[in-house]
Design an enzyme around this catalytic site. Sequence first.
Site, short mmCIF file in Angstrom:
data_model
loop_
_atom_site.label_atom_id
_atom_site.label_comp_id
_atom_site.label_asym_id
_atom_site.label_seq_id
_atom_site.Cartn_x
_atom_site.Cartn_y
_atom_site.Cartn_z
N ARG A 1 5.65 -9.95 -31.34
CA ARG A 1 5.32 -8.61 -29.62
C ARG A 1 4.52 -7.48 -30.29
O ARG A 1 5.63 -7.15 -31.27
CB ARG A 1 5.68 -8.86 -28.76
N LYS B 1 11.28 -9.52 -24.77
CA LYS B 1 11.56 -9.82 -23.53
C LYS B 1 12.68 -9.44 -22.86
O LYS B 1 13.57 -10.69 -22.44
CB LYS B 1 10.22 -10.21 -22.72
N HIS C 1 -1.99 -9.03 -30.34
CA HIS C 1 -1.43 -10.11 -29.63
C HIS C 1 -1.93 -11.19 -30.24
O HIS C 1 -1.82 -12.54 -29.69
CB HIS C 1 -2.23 -10.02 -27.86
N ARG D 1 -0.80 -12.65 -33.06
CA ARG D 1 0.98 -13.59 -33.13
C ARG D 1 0.01 -14.23 -33.13
O ARG D 1 0.98 -15.31 -32.73
CB ARG D 1 1.51 -12.71 -31.53
N HIS E 1 10.07 -17.45 -26.75
CA HIS E 1 9.51 -17.64 -25.63
C HIS E 1 11.07 -18.77 -24.66
O HIS E 1 11.70 -19.38 -25.20
CB HIS E 1 8.73 -19.03 -25.45
N TYR F 1 -0.21 -24.17 -28.50
CA TYR F 1 -0.14 -23.98 -29.76
C TYR F 1 0.18 -25.60 -29.74
O TYR F 1 -0.68 -26.44 -31.26
CB TYR F 1 0.88 -23.54 -30.45
#
Length: 330
Positions: free
Chosen positions: A172, A194, A265, A268, A292, A301
Amino acid sequence: MAAFDAGILPYYCEDFLVYLESILGKSKNTVNEYYYDLLLFFRYMKVKNGTAPQGAAFSEIPIADFSVEDLSKIRLSDLYSFLNYMNNERKDQPATRARKVACLRSFFKYAWSKAHLIPENPAAELESPKLTKKLPKYLELEESIALLDAVDGDQKERDYCMITLFLNCGMRLSELVGINVSDIREDTLTVLGKGAKERTIYLNEACRDAIERYLAVRPEYEEPSGTKPLFLSKRKKRISPKTVQYTVKKYIRAAALDPAKYSTHKLRHTAATLMYTMGDVDIRSLQEILGHESVATTEIYTHINSTRLKDAVSKNPLANYKKEDGEKEP
């Protein structure tokens, strides 16, 4: 601590934001987003209740005096009314309204179960708007190479290193900006993702080479705390997210790609797509690489590889069976 202006929100909202960051470990970005969501909500409630100053612009409505008694009168219908206002008047997208739902759920749960300010939780049954899953935009392999080849100028070692990390590691923007020199250990890199969660990223040869070339020309700089940011601005300070975004857009244009379509982004997304579709990386490994929390986020994906889908169908045992003319139907 997250940067929000004290004294603007009611005191119990500020206590909630401190709780989010200090106890739940939410990121500064999340805390700041919730701050603005609560600003909007309480200003809306003042308008709805008829207690906003006459003629005051919406952005100037004071809400620090929104009492606990007023808070206890809020019902589920008020929350849906607010979301309807966000949809019809402010034209918020479903994803933005979903974040506001998450904010309201979290805030009222805190006000009810932690701070014991209200007798019941009006957001307990609050539903989130349905979100449509969009396939991520990404660069093809040839476009990724063109982007790397477009890097030039007096900051080319730094810029090439940043784009290489984006395209190879799928990190990120906030993670890239936050990298310190001490986070690099031979073939690994530690990033802060995150929710202040650390994860280890393994560096391939391209990344190691790009980092080595950049470190050879990186100016000497330490922050007052003694940490050495990896990426520095021209002013020899930790590079800002805006500078990284501007830099990436500059090279996207130089590579004859669409700057309105691609961003940091999207790089990414590109890394994740290339690893999954061409690198034969399984979905669980990709989840770990991208940081994630849920594999459901990573599964987007799995829907973008038409080559794999075509190959799967072609491997069906019946793929080459053809009924001969004159043969009876089974």
